[in-house]
Design an enzyme around this catalytic site. Structure first.
Site, short mmCIF file in Angstrom:
data_model
loop_
_atom_site.label_atom_id
_atom_site.label_comp_id
_atom_site.label_asym_id
_atom_site.label_seq_id
_atom_site.Cartn_x
_atom_site.Cartn_y
_atom_site.Cartn_z
N ARG A 59 -17.61 -4.48 9.52
CA ARG A 59 -16.31 -3.98 9.99
C ARG A 59 -16.46 -2.61 10.63
O ARG A 59 -17.18 -1.76 10.13
CB ARG A 59 -15.34 -3.89 8.80
CG ARG A 59 -14.77 -5.25 8.43
CD ARG A 59 -14.01 -5.22 7.15
NE ARG A 59 -13.16 -4.05 6.96
CZ ARG A 59 -12.34 -3.90 5.93
NH1 ARG A 59 -12.27 -4.84 5.00
NH2 ARG A 59 -11.62 -2.83 5.81
N ARG A 80 0.82 -1.21 0.00
CA ARG A 80 0.00 0.00 0.00
C ARG A 80 0.85 1.26 0.00
O ARG A 80 0.30 2.36 -0.02
CB ARG A 80 -0.87 0.02 1.25
CG ARG A 80 -2.29 -0.47 1.06
CD ARG A 80 -2.94 -0.49 2.44
NE ARG A 80 -4.36 -0.36 2.44
CZ ARG A 80 -5.20 -1.39 2.49
NH1 ARG A 80 -4.76 -2.62 2.45
NH2 ARG A 80 -6.49 -1.17 2.56
P1 ADP Z 1 -9.90 -2.24 2.46
O1 ADP Z 1 -9.14 -2.57 1.21
O2 ADP Z 1 -11.31 -2.64 2.40
O3 ADP Z 1 -9.73 -0.82 2.92
P2 ADP Z 1 -8.26 -4.03 4.16
O4 ADP Z 1 -8.99 -5.14 4.78
O5 ADP Z 1 -7.28 -4.36 3.10
O6 ADP Z 1 -9.37 -3.04 3.68
O7 ADP Z 1 -7.47 -3.17 5.27
C1 ADP Z 1 -8.13 -2.66 6.41
C2 ADP Z 1 -7.18 -1.75 7.20
O8 ADP Z 1 -6.03 -2.50 7.61
C3 ADP Z 1 -6.60 -0.57 6.43
O9 ADP Z 1 -7.47 0.54 6.40
C4 ADP Z 1 -5.32 -0.30 7.24
O10 ADP Z 1 -5.60 0.33 8.47
C5 ADP Z 1 -4.83 -1.70 7.57
N1 ADP Z 1 -3.95 -2.24 6.51
C6 ADP Z 1 -4.20 -3.34 5.73
N2 ADP Z 1 -3.18 -3.58 4.88
C7 ADP Z 1 -2.26 -2.60 5.11
C8 ADP Z 1 -1.00 -2.28 4.54
N3 ADP Z 1 -0.48 -3.02 3.54
N4 ADP Z 1 -0.34 -1.19 5.02
C9 ADP Z 1 -0.83 -0.46 6.01
N5 ADP Z 1 -2.03 -0.70 6.59
C10 ADP Z 1 -2.74 -1.76 6.16
#
Ligand code: ADP
Length: 215
Positions: free
Chosen positions: A160, A87
């Site tokens: 969520r 990300r």
């Molecule tokens: P979505 O794609 O629906 O926003 P995710 O389930 O992938 O949700 O992620 C939920 C939360 O988990 C994010 O908003 C962040 O807080 C955290 N998160 C997940 N993956 C990462 C990442 N690669 N880097 C930083 N934070 C992350």
């Protein structure tokens, strides 16, 4: 084959990852799921990230890179779908290094493109089956009237804490500031493939199969 599914929250990355797992025996690595599992089991790290996640902000690179490293080191030869990771640019570089250390590489980065307005509607009404993870949506795919999951019959559904309008705006902002530049990064590596995430699920699935066939 190792691929990344890239796209804003609500683009359908998780749903498409499930199809790829079922049909190709690939392994889905979702940092969001791993962080939620850590939170639910009350580990020290899980407690530390809970508030950050609920606000919709990104967890530190160090934590998520550590989670991915653990998984890859335990099973270096599987075919992976990275969902919600990387990300940030630092995460993208770390992934390249980690795969390189194991003699592996990325085959494709599939960007699922969706209009911003649609994302808000998709996420604000989202619920997931506690039994099998099937995703429902209050407007486009409501939970069946008998209250049972159409897939596994479970009567328990989860929402969520970050699927509310405020957190969603933050998640979108984080996406545009920190994650969307990765499309340029992967384009430069000739790995970027884009599909139309506004199409229905089978069509998105078909488009993904199509772009992967020459990856
Ligand atoms: P979505 O794609 O629906 O926003 P995710 O389930 O992938 O949700 O992620 C939920 C939360 O988990 C994010 O908003 C962040 O807080 C955290 N998160 C997940 N993956 C990462 C990442 N690669 N880097 C930083 N934070 C992350």
């Amino acid at each position: 084959m190792n691929i990344i599914l890239l796209g804003p929250p609500g683009a359908g990355k998780g749903t498409q990852a499930r199809f790829l797992v079922e049909e190709r025996g690939m392994v889905q690595l979702s940092t969001g799921d791993m962080l939620r599992a850590a939170k639910d089991s009350g580990t020290e790290m899980g407690n530390r990230v809970a508030d950050v996640m609920a606000r919709g902000e990104l967890v530190t690179d160090e934590i998520v890179i550590g989670l991915i490293r653990e998984q890859l080191e335990a099973n270096p030869t599987k075919s992976y779908i990275f969902d919600g990771f990387p990300r940030t640019l630092a995460q993208a570089v770390a992934l390249k290094d980690l795969l390189g250390e194991m003699g592996q590489s990325l085959n494709a980065v599939v960007e699922i493109q969706v209009e911003d307005e649609a994302l808000v509607a998709r996420i604000a009404g989202r619920a997931t089956c506690a039994g099998c993870g099937e995703v429902y949506n209050d407007t486009s795919k409501p939970i069946p009237a008998d209250g049972k999951c159409e897939n596994c019959g479970s009567t328990e559904f989860k929402r969520r804490p970050d699927d509310n309008e405020d957190s969603l705006r933050t998640r979108l902002m984080e996406y545009y500031k920190k994650t969307s530049p990765l499309t340029g990064y992967y384009f430069a590596f000739d790995l970027l493939k884009s599909v139309n995430g506004m199409a229905d699920l089978p069509e998105v699935k078909r488009q993904i199969a199509d772009v992967l066939s020459d990856a």
